[in-house]
Design a protein around this motif. Structure first.
Motif, PDB file in Angstrom:
ATOM      1  N   LEU A   1     -55.418  17.123  75.345  1.00 51.07           N
ATOM      2  CA  LEU A   1     -54.807  15.604  75.125  1.00 51.07           C
ATOM      3  C   LEU A   1     -53.662  15.392  75.848  1.00 51.07           C
ATOM      4  CD1 LEU A   1     -55.250  14.944  71.243  1.00 51.07           C
ATOM      5  CD2 LEU A   1     -57.078  14.628  73.284  1.00 51.07           C
ATOM      6  N   GLY A   2     -52.952  16.474  76.424  1.00 52.05           N
ATOM      7  CA  GLY A   2     -51.700  16.476  77.168  1.00 52.05           C
ATOM      8  C   GLY A   2     -50.474  16.088  76.349  1.00 52.05           C
ATOM      9  N   ARG A   3     -50.730  16.285  74.902  1.00 52.43           N
ATOM     10  CA  ARG A   3     -49.500  15.889  73.979  1.00 52.43           C
ATOM     11  C   ARG A   3     -49.784  16.679  72.976  1.00 52.43           C
ATOM     12  NH1 ARG A   3     -50.830  10.751  70.229  1.00 52.43           N
ATOM     13  NH2 ARG A   3     -49.492  12.265  68.867  1.00 52.43           N
ATOM     14  N   PRO A   4     -48.422  17.034  72.102  1.00 48.35           N
ATOM     15  CA  PRO A   4     -48.561  17.714  71.016  1.00 48.35           C
ATOM     16  C   PRO A   4     -49.228  16.860  69.760  1.00 48.35           C
ATOM     17  CG  PRO A   4     -46.342  17.085  71.193  1.00 48.35           C
ATOM     18  CD  PRO A   4     -47.070  16.585  72.420  1.00 48.35           C
ATOM     19  N   THR A   5     -49.391  17.545  68.586  1.00 47.24           N
ATOM     20  CA  THR A   5     -50.347  16.884  67.635  1.00 47.24           C
ATOM     21  C   THR A   5     -49.264  15.548  66.998  1.00 47.24           C
ATOM     22  OG1 THR A   5     -49.537  18.605  65.973  1.00 47.24           O
ATOM     23  CG2 THR A   5     -51.487  18.751  66.882  1.00 47.24           C
ATOM     24  N   GLY A   6     -48.055  16.025  66.951  1.00 48.09           N
ATOM     25  CA  GLY A   6     -47.049  14.917  66.175  1.00 48.09           C
ATOM     26  C   GLY A   6     -47.263  15.181  64.948  1.00 48.09           C
ATOM     27  N   THR A   7     -47.000  14.141  64.005  1.00 53.89           N
ATOM     28  CA  THR A   7     -46.890  14.153  62.429  1.00 53.89           C
ATOM     29  C   THR A   7     -48.452  13.749  62.065  1.00 53.89           C
ATOM     30  OG1 THR A   7     -44.580  13.231  62.463  1.00 53.89           O
ATOM     31  CG2 THR A   7     -46.003  13.236  60.391  1.00 53.89           C
TER      32      THR A   7
ATOM     33  N   ALA B   1     -51.635  26.662  58.348  1.00 49.56           N
ATOM     34  CA  ALA B   1     -51.150  28.061  58.844  1.00 49.56           C
ATOM     35  C   ALA B   1     -51.242  27.912  60.438  1.00 49.56           C
ATOM     36  CB  ALA B   1     -51.850  29.141  58.539  1.00 49.56           C
ATOM     37  N   ALA B   2     -52.150  27.396  61.031  1.00 49.20           N
ATOM     38  CA  ALA B   2     -52.322  27.192  62.612  1.00 49.20           C
ATOM     39  C   ALA B   2     -51.417  26.009  63.096  1.00 49.20           C
ATOM     40  CB  ALA B   2     -53.803  26.656  62.887  1.00 49.20           C
ATOM     41  N   LYS B   3     -50.960  24.906  62.414  1.00 43.73           N
ATOM     42  CA  LYS B   3     -50.207  24.097  62.565  1.00 43.73           C
ATOM     43  C   LYS B   3     -48.690  24.610  62.326  1.00 43.73           C
ATOM     44  CE  LYS B   3     -48.697  19.436  60.830  1.00 43.73           C
ATOM     45  NZ  LYS B   3     -48.573  18.313  59.770  1.00 43.73           N
ATOM     46  N   LYS B   4     -48.209  25.427  61.544  1.00 46.19           N
ATOM     47  CA  LYS B   4     -47.047  26.067  61.282  1.00 46.19           C
ATOM     48  C   LYS B   4     -46.742  27.036  62.487  1.00 46.19           C
ATOM     49  CE  LYS B   4     -44.018  28.552  58.061  1.00 46.19           C
ATOM     50  NZ  LYS B   4     -44.081  28.991  56.564  1.00 46.19           N
ATOM     51  N   ALA B   5     -47.797  27.810  62.857  1.00 42.12           N
ATOM     52  CA  ALA B   5     -47.936  28.691  63.898  1.00 42.12           C
ATOM     53  C   ALA B   5     -47.800  28.110  65.498  1.00 42.12           C
ATOM     54  CB  ALA B   5     -48.749  29.633  63.727  1.00 42.12           C
ATOM     55  N   GLY B   6     -47.955  26.686  65.440  1.00 37.47           N
ATOM     56  CA  GLY B   6     -47.841  26.091  66.855  1.00 37.47           C
ATOM     57  C   GLY B   6     -49.355  26.288  67.340  1.00 37.47           C
ATOM     58  N   GLU B   7     -50.347  26.569  66.676  1.00 38.24           N
ATOM     59  CA  GLU B   7     -51.752  26.747  67.320  1.00 38.24           C
ATOM     60  C   GLU B   7     -52.340  25.284  67.785  1.00 38.24           C
ATOM     61  OE1 GLU B   7     -53.606  30.803  65.927  1.00 38.24           O
ATOM     62  OE2 GLU B   7     -52.597  29.940  64.257  1.00 38.24           O
ATOM     63  N   LEU B   8     -51.930  24.508  66.588  1.00 32.96           N
ATOM     64  CA  LEU B   8     -52.869  23.105  66.558  1.00 32.96           C
ATOM     65  C   LEU B   8     -51.895  22.336  67.939  1.00 32.96           C
ATOM     66  CD1 LEU B   8     -53.230  21.897  63.227  1.00 32.96           C
ATOM     67  CD2 LEU B   8     -54.677  23.064  64.469  1.00 32.96           C
ATOM     68  N   ASP B   9     -50.615  22.457  68.047  1.00 32.49           N
ATOM     69  CA  ASP B   9     -49.824  21.930  69.097  1.00 32.49           C
ATOM     70  C   ASP B   9     -50.559  22.336  70.434  1.00 32.49           C
ATOM     71  OD1 ASP B   9     -48.144  19.963  68.098  1.00 32.49           O
ATOM     72  OD2 ASP B   9     -46.533  21.550  67.684  1.00 32.49           O
TER      73      ASP B   9
ATOM     74  N   LYS C   1     -66.363   8.408  49.656  1.00 28.41           N
ATOM     75  CA  LYS C   1     -67.341   8.396  48.621  1.00 28.41           C
ATOM     76  C   LYS C   1     -68.494   9.373  48.569  1.00 28.41           C
ATOM     77  CE  LYS C   1     -66.609   3.487  47.914  1.00 28.41           C
ATOM     78  NZ  LYS C   1     -67.314   2.109  47.800  1.00 28.41           N
ATOM     79  N   VAL C   2     -68.741   9.775  49.930  1.00 29.91           N
ATOM     80  CA  VAL C   2     -69.937  10.678  50.235  1.00 29.91           C
ATOM     81  C   VAL C   2     -69.646  12.290  50.655  1.00 29.91           C
ATOM     82  CG1 VAL C   2     -71.470   8.763  50.557  1.00 29.91           C
ATOM     83  CG2 VAL C   2     -70.206   9.762  52.438  1.00 29.91           C
ATOM     84  N   ILE C   3     -68.333  12.209  51.139  1.00 27.48           N
ATOM     85  CA  ILE C   3     -67.925  13.712  51.845  1.00 27.48           C
ATOM     86  C   ILE C   3     -66.449  13.769  51.427  1.00 27.48           C
ATOM     87  CG2 ILE C   3     -69.647  13.695  53.571  1.00 27.48           C
ATOM     88  CD1 ILE C   3     -67.413  13.276  55.483  1.00 27.48           C
ATOM     89  N   ASP C   4     -66.042  15.059  51.503  1.00 25.53           N
ATOM     90  CA  ASP C   4     -64.608  15.234  51.257  1.00 25.53           C
ATOM     91  C   ASP C   4     -63.967  15.558  52.558  1.00 25.53           C
ATOM     92  OD1 ASP C   4     -64.729  14.892  48.586  1.00 25.53           O
ATOM     93  OD2 ASP C   4     -65.409  17.024  48.242  1.00 25.53           O
ATOM     94  N   PHE C   5     -62.559  15.946  52.633  1.00 24.35           N
ATOM     95  CA  PHE C   5     -61.906  15.887  53.779  1.00 24.35           C
ATOM     96  C   PHE C   5     -60.866  17.055  53.645  1.00 24.35           C
ATOM     97  CE2 PHE C   5     -63.500  11.798  54.383  1.00 24.35           C
ATOM     98  CZ  PHE C   5     -63.997  11.686  55.428  1.00 24.35           C
ATOM     99  N   THR C   6     -60.487  17.688  54.546  1.00 27.70           N
ATOM    100  CA  THR C   6     -59.512  18.653  54.675  1.00 27.70           C
ATOM    101  C   THR C   6     -58.121  17.799  55.320  1.00 27.70           C
ATOM    102  OG1 THR C   6     -59.600  19.158  57.047  1.00 27.70           O
ATOM    103  CG2 THR C   6     -60.856  20.479  55.278  1.00 27.70           C
ATOM    104  N   VAL C   7     -57.109  18.388  55.451  1.00 25.07           N
ATOM    105  CA  VAL C   7     -55.774  18.021  55.902  1.00 25.07           C
ATOM    106  C   VAL C   7     -56.242  17.438  57.490  1.00 25.07           C
ATOM    107  CG1 VAL C   7     -54.283  19.123  54.630  1.00 25.07           C
ATOM    108  CG2 VAL C   7     -54.991  20.125  56.551  1.00 25.07           C
ATOM    109  N   ALA C   8     -55.545  16.666  58.172  1.00 25.47           N
ATOM    110  CA  ALA C   8     -55.847  16.234  59.598  1.00 25.47           C
ATOM    111  C   ALA C   8     -55.575  17.457  60.335  1.00 25.47           C
ATOM    112  CB  ALA C   8     -54.756  15.119  59.835  1.00 25.47           C
ATOM    113  N   TYR C   9     -56.037  17.608  61.585  1.00 25.12           N
ATOM    114  CA  TYR C   9     -55.863  18.752  62.506  1.00 25.12           C
ATOM    115  C   TYR C   9     -55.545  18.173  64.016  1.00 25.12           C
ATOM    116  CZ  TYR C   9     -60.527  17.693  64.378  1.00 25.12           C
ATOM    117  OH  TYR C   9     -61.685  16.881  65.122  1.00 25.12           O
ATOM    118  N   SER C  10     -55.839  16.979  64.236  1.00 25.42           N
ATOM    119  CA  SER C  10     -55.502  16.501  65.495  1.00 25.42           C
ATOM    120  C   SER C  10     -55.186  14.957  65.665  1.00 25.42           C
ATOM    121  CB  SER C  10     -56.659  16.929  66.687  1.00 25.42           C
ATOM    122  OG  SER C  10     -57.750  15.951  66.340  1.00 25.42           O
ATOM    123  N   PRO C  11     -54.497  14.254  66.735  1.00 24.28           N
ATOM    124  CA  PRO C  11     -54.250  12.854  66.621  1.00 24.28           C
ATOM    125  C   PRO C  11     -55.424  12.399  67.324  1.00 24.28           C
ATOM    126  CG  PRO C  11     -53.224  14.055  68.520  1.00 24.28           C
ATOM    127  CD  PRO C  11     -53.664  15.245  67.561  1.00 24.28           C
ATOM    128  N   PHE C  12     -55.563  11.165  67.163  1.00 22.06           N
ATOM    129  CA  PHE C  12     -56.531  10.176  67.952  1.00 22.06           C
ATOM    130  C   PHE C  12     -56.235   8.593  67.436  1.00 22.06           C
ATOM    131  CE2 PHE C  12     -60.732   8.348  68.237  1.00 22.06           C
ATOM    132  CZ  PHE C  12     -61.229   8.843  69.272  1.00 22.06           C
TER     133      PHE C  12
END
Length: 267
Positions: free
Chosen positions: A258-264, A243-251, A115-126
């Motif tokens: 975190l010792g693990r890839p981003t996953g889905t 683009a960073a997700k596709k290139a493997g940079e986020l992983d 309601k107060v801010i917007d969001f991009t797509v997700a970038y990491s797990p938590f």
């Protein structure tokens, strides 16, 4: 219908003024990306008390997954980055008051925040959970009744805990993650509700505690916060993250911190 010349003149002036106001309002709503590119600088809010997402290293400089993500985005934009330290409580106000262009600070997306801010797509797990001593049984959330638990005020685990904890749970809220962890470690509370990263760091630093995972509060990927109406900036950051997700940079970043890839991740 023929209007008097004076009346017609006033209408022309009013119409021009209205058009100028509307144009100015539209321009003001879409200034962030233009401002960043013109200044060659982007201000990104990051945590400094939330390892491994954001913390101060021995060189007194911010580091962590969120810090690396901020640097990645600035690099892809071709601008310098100014890292703005924030806490869970002030990260959204910093975005709303233009103290930051983006918030990359383990920010979960929910209807209230949307309601107060917007969001991009997700970038990491938590994810968030309840932790406590190995000898303390906790079969479900009803078992928290009459017990004390530490949580960081305004954090997503605070919101989720408030939904499931019995009314007689002694929820002690603290202003930042360091204070929350200190309360549990020092025995001020029997349990702690926090993110997996904070808990992992706490357990490694205090092995004598014998703390362990008890109950899952919420699986909530991290998103980047953008001010309402700044669609151009949000779209550009989405392009960079995808683009960073596709290139493997986020992983690579997730494995590093975190010792693990981003996953889905949701988009």
């Amino acid at each position: 219908m023929n209007l008097p010349r004076r009346t017609l003149g006033r209408l022309v002036l009013l119409t021009a003024a209205l058009a100028t106001t509307l144009a100015a309002g539209h321009a003001q709503a879409q200034t962030a990306l233009d401002g960043v590119m013109k200044a060659k600088l982007i201000k990104i809010a990051v945590p400094t008390d939330f390892p491994p997402y954001g913390f101060v290293g021995i060189d007194l400089k911010p580091q962590g997954l969120d810090v690396d993500t901020a640097n990645l985005i600035a690099s892809k934009l071709g601008v310098k980055v100014e890292l703005v330290p924030v806490t869970s409580a002030n990260r959204i106000p910093y975005l709303q008051t233009k103290k930051a262009d983006l918030v990359i600070s383990t920010l979960g997306r929910n209807p209230e925040r949307e309601k107060v801010i917007d969001f991009t797509v997700a970038y990491s797990p938590f994810f968030q959970a309840v932790y406590g001593p190995k000898g303390a049984a906790l079969a479900d959330f009803n078992a928290l009744g009459g017990k004390s638990i530490a949580v960081t005020r305004g954090a997503i685990e605070d919101q989720e805990l408030s939904k499931v904890a019995p009314a007689n749970t002694d929820i002690k809220r603290f202003e930042d993650n360091n204070a929350t962890v200190s309360a549990f470690v020092s025995g001020q509370t029997q349990f702690i509700a926090t993110g997996v990263s904070v808990a992992d760091n706490m357990i490694k630093r205090n092995p004598a505690l014998g703390a362990e995972y008890k109950l899952l509060l919420k699986d909530s990927p991290n998103f980047i916060g953008v001010a309402k109406g700044e669609d151009a900036l949000r779209t550009k950051v989405n392009e960079i993250v995808l683009a960073a997700k596709k290139a493997g940079e986020l992983d690579a970043l997730a494995k590093k911190w975190l010792g693990r890839p981003t996953g889905t991740l949701p988009e």
